[in-house]
Scaffold this motif. Structure first.
Motif, PDB file in Angstrom:
ATOM      1  N   PHE A  38     -12.840   6.825   8.526  1.00  0.00           N
ATOM      2  CA  PHE A  38     -13.797   6.268   9.489  1.00  0.00           C
ATOM      3  C   PHE A  38     -13.001   5.615  10.613  1.00  0.00           C
TER       4      PHE A  38
ATOM      5  N   GLY B 152     -18.351   1.085  15.199  1.00  0.00           N
ATOM      6  CA  GLY B 152     -17.794   0.943  13.849  1.00  0.00           C
ATOM      7  C   GLY B 152     -18.786   1.392  12.798  1.00  0.00           C
ATOM      8  N   ILE B 153     -18.359   1.336  11.539  1.00  0.00           N
ATOM      9  CA  ILE B 153     -19.299   1.718  10.484  1.00  0.00           C
ATOM     10  C   ILE B 153     -20.476   0.746  10.538  1.00  0.00           C
TER      11      ILE B 153
ATOM     12  N   TYR C  77      -7.038  -6.925  18.349  1.00  0.00           N
ATOM     13  CA  TYR C  77      -6.634  -8.314  18.171  1.00  0.00           C
ATOM     14  C   TYR C  77      -5.677  -8.800  19.257  1.00  0.00           C
TER      15      TYR C  77
ATOM     16  N   LEU D 131      -0.310 -12.909  10.859  1.00  0.00           N
ATOM     17  CA  LEU D 131      -1.301 -11.919  10.433  1.00  0.00           C
ATOM     18  C   LEU D 131      -1.280 -11.881   8.911  1.00  0.00           C
TER      19      LEU D 131
ATOM     20  N   CYS E 163       8.587  -0.199   7.158  1.00  0.00           N
ATOM     21  CA  CYS E 163       8.833  -0.965   8.367  1.00  0.00           C
ATOM     22  C   CYS E 163       8.699  -0.020   9.552  1.00  0.00           C
TER      23      CYS E 163
ATOM     24  N   PRO F  71     -10.718  -2.911  23.078  1.00  0.00           N
ATOM     25  CA  PRO F  71     -10.691  -4.112  22.241  1.00  0.00           C
ATOM     26  C   PRO F  71      -9.746  -4.017  21.053  1.00  0.00           C
TER      27      PRO F  71
ATOM     28  N   THR G 190      -1.497   0.100   9.817  1.00  0.00           N
ATOM     29  CA  THR G 190      -1.599   0.274   8.366  1.00  0.00           C
ATOM     30  C   THR G 190      -2.257   1.607   8.032  1.00  0.00           C
TER      31      THR G 190
ATOM     32  N   VAL H 298     -11.548   2.734   6.144  1.00  0.00           N
ATOM     33  CA  VAL H 298     -11.976   2.223   7.452  1.00  0.00           C
ATOM     34  C   VAL H 298     -10.755   1.618   8.116  1.00  0.00           C
TER      35      VAL H 298
ATOM     36  N   ALA I  22      -8.759  -0.878   5.718  1.00  0.00           N
ATOM     37  CA  ALA I  22      -7.484  -1.036   6.446  1.00  0.00           C
ATOM     38  C   ALA I  22      -7.840  -1.727   7.759  1.00  0.00           C
ATOM     39  N   THR I  23      -8.585  -2.822   7.622  1.00  0.00           N
ATOM     40  CA  THR I  23      -9.208  -3.450   8.792  1.00  0.00           C
ATOM     41  C   THR I  23      -8.428  -4.645   9.326  1.00  0.00           C
TER      42      THR I  23
ATOM     43  N   THR J 267      -7.755   2.625  11.482  1.00  0.00           N
ATOM     44  CA  THR J 267      -6.685   3.562  11.824  1.00  0.00           C
ATOM     45  C   THR J 267      -5.631   2.867  12.685  1.00  0.00           C
TER      46      THR J 267
ATOM     47  N   LYS K 252      -9.033  -9.418   6.791  1.00  0.00           N
ATOM     48  CA  LYS K 252     -10.423  -9.511   7.270  1.00  0.00           C
ATOM     49  C   LYS K 252     -11.173  -8.212   6.979  1.00  0.00           C
TER      50      LYS K 252
ATOM     51  N   LYS L 104      -2.607  -1.461  22.342  1.00  0.00           N
ATOM     52  CA  LYS L 104      -2.604  -1.596  20.886  1.00  0.00           C
ATOM     53  C   LYS L 104      -1.183  -1.399  20.397  1.00  0.00           C
TER      54      LYS L 104
ATOM     55  N   TYR M 286       0.845  -1.207   0.000  1.00  0.00           N
ATOM     56  CA  TYR M 286       0.000   0.000   0.000  1.00  0.00           C
ATOM     57  C   TYR M 286       0.880   1.258   0.000  1.00  0.00           C
TER      58      TYR M 286
ATOM     59  N   THR N 139     -11.181   3.385  16.906  1.00  0.00           N
ATOM     60  CA  THR N 139     -10.282   3.650  18.032  1.00  0.00           C
ATOM     61  C   THR N 139      -9.028   4.324  17.490  1.00  0.00           C
TER      62      THR N 139
HETATM   63  P1  NDP Z   1      -5.370  -3.592  12.919  1.00  0.00           P
HETATM   64  O1  NDP Z   1      -6.096  -4.831  13.276  1.00  0.00           O
HETATM   65  O2  NDP Z   1      -4.309  -3.110  13.829  1.00  0.00           O
HETATM   66  O3  NDP Z   1      -6.368  -2.389  12.692  1.00  0.00           O
HETATM   67  C1  NDP Z   1      -7.618  -2.556  12.095  1.00  0.00           C
HETATM   68  C2  NDP Z   1      -8.346  -1.235  12.146  1.00  0.00           C
HETATM   69  O4  NDP Z   1      -9.638  -1.386  11.568  1.00  0.00           O
HETATM   70  C3  NDP Z   1      -8.562  -0.744  13.570  1.00  0.00           C
HETATM   71  O5  NDP Z   1      -8.374   0.649  13.594  1.00  0.00           O
HETATM   72  C4  NDP Z   1     -10.015  -1.124  13.821  1.00  0.00           C
HETATM   73  O6  NDP Z   1     -10.644  -0.374  14.826  1.00  0.00           O
HETATM   74  C5  NDP Z   1     -10.601  -0.826  12.455  1.00  0.00           C
HETATM   75  N1  NDP Z   1     -11.911  -1.448  12.229  1.00  0.00           N
HETATM   76  C6  NDP Z   1     -12.190  -2.762  12.132  1.00  0.00           C
HETATM   77  N2  NDP Z   1     -13.508  -2.953  11.923  1.00  0.00           N
HETATM   78  C7  NDP Z   1     -14.075  -1.729  11.903  1.00  0.00           C
HETATM   79  C8  NDP Z   1     -15.399  -1.265  11.727  1.00  0.00           C
HETATM   80  N3  NDP Z   1     -16.430  -2.111  11.576  1.00  0.00           N
HETATM   81  N4  NDP Z   1     -15.607   0.074  11.720  1.00  0.00           N
HETATM   82  C9  NDP Z   1     -14.573   0.932  11.897  1.00  0.00           C
HETATM   83  N5  NDP Z   1     -13.303   0.550  12.081  1.00  0.00           N
HETATM   84  C10 NDP Z   1     -13.055  -0.768  12.078  1.00  0.00           C
HETATM   85  O7  NDP Z   1      -4.770  -3.827  11.421  1.00  0.00           O
HETATM   86  P2  NDP Z   1      -3.516  -3.146  10.703  1.00  0.00           P
HETATM   87  O8  NDP Z   1      -3.486  -3.672   9.319  1.00  0.00           O
HETATM   88  O9  NDP Z   1      -3.503  -1.691  10.894  1.00  0.00           O
HETATM   89  O10 NDP Z   1      -2.272  -3.710  11.503  1.00  0.00           O
HETATM   90  C11 NDP Z   1      -2.171  -5.096  11.833  1.00  0.00           C
HETATM   91  C12 NDP Z   1      -0.782  -5.399  12.335  1.00  0.00           C
HETATM   92  O11 NDP Z   1       0.112  -5.474  11.218  1.00  0.00           O
HETATM   93  C13 NDP Z   1      -0.152  -4.347  13.213  1.00  0.00           C
HETATM   94  O12 NDP Z   1      -0.581  -4.407  14.536  1.00  0.00           O
HETATM   95  C14 NDP Z   1       1.299  -4.653  13.067  1.00  0.00           C
HETATM   96  O13 NDP Z   1       1.649  -5.742  13.894  1.00  0.00           O
HETATM   97  C15 NDP Z   1       1.388  -5.057  11.628  1.00  0.00           C
HETATM   98  N6  NDP Z   1       1.834  -3.913  10.811  1.00  0.00           N
HETATM   99  C16 NDP Z   1       3.158  -3.648  10.837  1.00  0.00           C
HETATM  100  C17 NDP Z   1       3.659  -2.638  10.097  1.00  0.00           C
HETATM  101  C18 NDP Z   1       5.127  -2.416  10.125  1.00  0.00           C
HETATM  102  O14 NDP Z   1       5.558  -1.419   9.634  1.00  0.00           O
HETATM  103  N7  NDP Z   1       5.935  -3.314  10.669  1.00  0.00           N
HETATM  104  C19 NDP Z   1       2.813  -1.748   9.286  1.00  0.00           C
HETATM  105  C20 NDP Z   1       1.421  -2.126   9.310  1.00  0.00           C
HETATM  106  C21 NDP Z   1       0.971  -3.162  10.064  1.00  0.00           C
HETATM  107  P3  NDP Z   1     -10.521  -0.835  16.383  1.00  0.00           P
HETATM  108  O15 NDP Z   1      -9.118  -0.509  16.798  1.00  0.00           O
HETATM  109  O16 NDP Z   1     -11.543  -0.079  17.078  1.00  0.00           O
HETATM  110  O17 NDP Z   1     -10.772  -2.323  16.405  1.00  0.00           O
END
Ligand code: NDP
Length: 602
Positions: free
Chosen positions: A269, A413-414, A556, A198, A113, A554, A251, A246, A437-438, A248, A202, A386, A108, A272
């Motif tokens: 959107f 969430g949305i 993962y 990971l 890193c 909440p 990623t 969606v 970005a979920t 934050t 999803k 987190k 993306y 958290t």
């Molecule tokens: P995450 O699981 O950390 O984040 C998912 C995001 O989607 C959260 O903000 C979550 O909100 C949001 N979300 C999910 N469902 C909904 C919904 N229904 N409505 C609104 N928001 C929603 O995934 P990432 O891809 O960001 O990261 C995963 C892991 O990958 C990281 O923790 C890290 O370990 C790794 N990573 C590493 C990187 C690196 O540079 N080494 C770079 C990117 C990722 P909520 O928090 O409320 O659940």
């Protein structure tokens, strides 16, 4: 309270209450069931956009020494370490069209890193490569994965765009039969699984995804054909588009500033907010990291691991956001180990945590001029709840006229999607494109997912053997009843924020097991008593983190607020101690897992 000074008891009490309320706003009874995997009717979200046409090939029926499941850094490192032990017939089987794993899939815009490249990129001493940035862009990391694969001749045996569908121990000839989705059924004396943690994208399980008329995709399958541009930006295809994103997490924090630059309008959107600390990325040279000395990279990554594992070090070579906070918990571990006073430990931890979070919230306030957006961007939970993130462009994006922040915490969430866009709190936001970005499903790849059935001695399936009392292994790698099967990953093993370091130690261990079995003409298989002793060791000694994650917002890390699974899942004394333990065990006790073969080795 917005300073980083130590908070008073009253301020701590206020914070505790605020964190509790914010957690309550977000916990959902459906926990991880709120998501849907990118499979079945949503399988197209996981399709490979990079591989092009998959070439036809004949199914394989041959025999190799070692089959490695997965061609990310785990599998590549296993291959490299096996080569150094003199193993010849290595076959890495990988779903993607090339090596790289996470870095193959995640391309993306803005992908970098978030651990310093000089400690994250493995085998730098061995390849002579010196990263060019303190935090490398994804493409540099992917190229390094390919560099290792070339240097250790791992392309010659590899199968790409191929998924292993089952592993079956053939008692009569004492080999594994490896079946794949391309019709292969080949034999391997040893199998190493390195399937990642990971890796399966999803999506939110909301109604209406299929009704949306605009364009959608997941960040781990970026659609450059639609957006234009590259991971460095220049997405001209979005110049006239209303884009939504969606998520934050780590990623989203990297993607959002890039989308803000290029989209006509961007709706973020957020459910958290992440903690977003200073990044200070910069170009680096060999001189900056002392790369003219033999073993410089090993020394640097050992130093980083010691600090983030709470072991302390005389010097902080990396000196960044990770080592200065050491995720707080680890930073306080040495004194806990000395004194063993749980209450004092928790109190000190809470104070350090509150000071750090105040600093992050102050950073939001100092950067974002729109007070409404600033308020929404402040995170209200403890720092290690987190994955911490780092960026010097994220908060600034919310001051742009073409960016709108939509908070979705109150609606969990949305809520749904329509033909035209996304609905939150009864308001419909019209969009041309929505980016998910979920994140990724946890624990659904590899042998633990059930999607890769493993049949050991007597046809017993690994997950059935573990169904009643949970996983049983020695050091996370090997299991009674499953000879010559070596599992890499974090189960009953040690973890660290710098996971490639952990994977390399695992690869060294796996290769040493194979070499010892080859030398002895034996099978690798621990006794049941050795597994019992390991499970007992996992349960002993260190502060359990259950109490901490139970109160977290909440995500993962804590099964979406419902708490961690039962039973010890990781070595409690940290990665440095675990690596020492493995080294000693290889010298003194490895022979205990070698069992006589009844057949000649194929
Ligand atoms: P995450 O699981 O950390 O984040 C998912 C995001 O989607 C959260 O903000 C979550 O909100 C949001 N979300 C999910 N469902 C909904 C919904 N229904 N409505 C609104 N928001 C929603 O995934 P990432 O891809 O960001 O990261 C995963 C892991 O990958 C990281 O923790 C890290 O370990 C790794 N990573 C590493 C990187 C690196 O540079 N080494 C770079 C990117 C990722 P909520 O928090 O409320 O659940």
């Amino acid at each position: 309270m917005t300073t980083s000074q130590a908070p008073s008891p009253e301020e701590l009490a206020e914070l505790r209450e605020r964190y509790r309320l914010e957690r309550e706003r977000r916990v959902r009874p459906d926990g991880a069931r709120q998501y849907r995997g990118a499979e079945a009717e949503f399988g197209y979200y996981a399709a490979d956009p990079y591989a092009g046409q998959t070439p036809e090939r004949e199914p394989l029926r041959d025999t190799v020494d070692v089959a490695v499941v997965g061609g990310g850094f785990g599998g590549i490192l296993a291959g490299a370490r096996l080569r150094r032990q003199g193993v010849e017939r290595i076959r890495i089987v990988e779903k993607g069209g090339d090596f790289g794993g996470t870095w193959y899939w995640n391309r993306y815009p803005g992908v970098h890193c978030d651990i310093e490249s000089h400690v994250y990129l493995p085998l730098l001493d061995e390849t002579g490569y010196v990263p060019r940035w303190k935090y490398a862009p994804g493409e540099e990391i992917r190229r390094h994965a390919m560099r290792i694969a070339e240097q250790y001749d791992l392309y010659s045996g590899a199968l790409f765009s191929t998924a292993v569908t089952s592993l079956t121990w053939d008692e009569a000839s004492e080999v594994w039969i490896v079946a794949t989705d391309r019709g292969d059924e080949f034999r391997a004396a040893y199998v190493i699984t390195a399937t990642g943690t990971l890796s399966e994208p999803k999506l939110p399980g909301i109604p209406g995804i299929e009704d949306f008329r605009g364009h959608t995709f997941h960040t781990s399958r970026w659609d450059y054909a639609y957006t234009g541009g590259t991971p460095e930006g220049g997405m001209t295809g979005l110049a006239d588009k209303r884009v939504g994103i969606v998520g934050t997490g780590a990623t989203g924090v990297q993607v959002i500033p890039m989308l803000a630059e290029d989209a006509h309008h961007l709706h973020v959107f957020q459910r958290t907010p992440s903690t977003v600390d200073v990044r200070a990325n910069r170009r680096t040279t060999g001189r900056d990291v002392g790369a003219d000395r033999d073993g410089w990279a090993r020394e640097r990554r050992e130093n980083f691991l010691r600090i983030v594992s709470g072991e302390g070090a005389e010097q902080d070579l990396v000196a960044d956001g990770w080592t200065s906070s050491a995720v707080l918990l680890e930073k306080l571990l040495p004194s806990f180990r000395r004194q063993g006073d749980r209450e004092a430990f928790e109190a000190a931890y809470e104070i350090a945590d509150a000071a750090k979070m105040n600093e992050i919230r102050a950073r939001v306030e100092a950067t974002v001029t729109d007070p409404d957006a600033a308020e929404k961007l402040k995170p209200w939970y403890r720092y290690a709840c987190k994955r911490p993130t780092f960026s010097d462009t994220y908060y600034q994006a919310f001051d742009r006229d073409n960016v709108t922040l939509v908070d979705t915490a109150d609606t969990h969430g949305i809520e749904r999607m329509t033909e035209r866009g996304v609905v939150v709190g009864g308001t419909e936001y019209g969009l041309d494109c929505l980016v998910f970005a979920t994140g990724f499903s946890v624990g659904v790849s590899g042998v633990l997912s059930g999607k890769l059935p493993v049949h050991g001695r007597g046809g017993v399936q690994l997950l059935h053997a573990w169904a009643q009392h949970g996983p049983r292994t020695l050091h996370g790698f090997t299991a009674d009843g499953f000879p010559n099967l070596i599992q890499m990953g974090s189960l009953q093993n040690a973890s660290s924020v710098n996971f490639t370091h952990v994977l390399d130690e695992q690869a060294v261990h796996a290769a040493a097991l194979v070499a010892a079995a080859e030398a002895a003409g034996a099978l690798i298989e621990p006794a049941r008593e050795a597994e019992d002793a390991w499970i007992a060791a996992l349960a002993e000694g260190a502060p359990d983190h259950e109490w901490f994650h139970a109160e977290c917002t909440p995500g993962y890390y804590n099964r979406e607020g419902l708490g961690r699974p039962n039973g010890p899942t990781a070595y409690p004394h940290g990665a440095v101690a675990f690596h020492d333990l493995l080294r000693r065990w290889r010298e003194e006790s490895l022979h205990e897992v070698l069992r006589p073969r009844t057949t000649a080795r194929a």
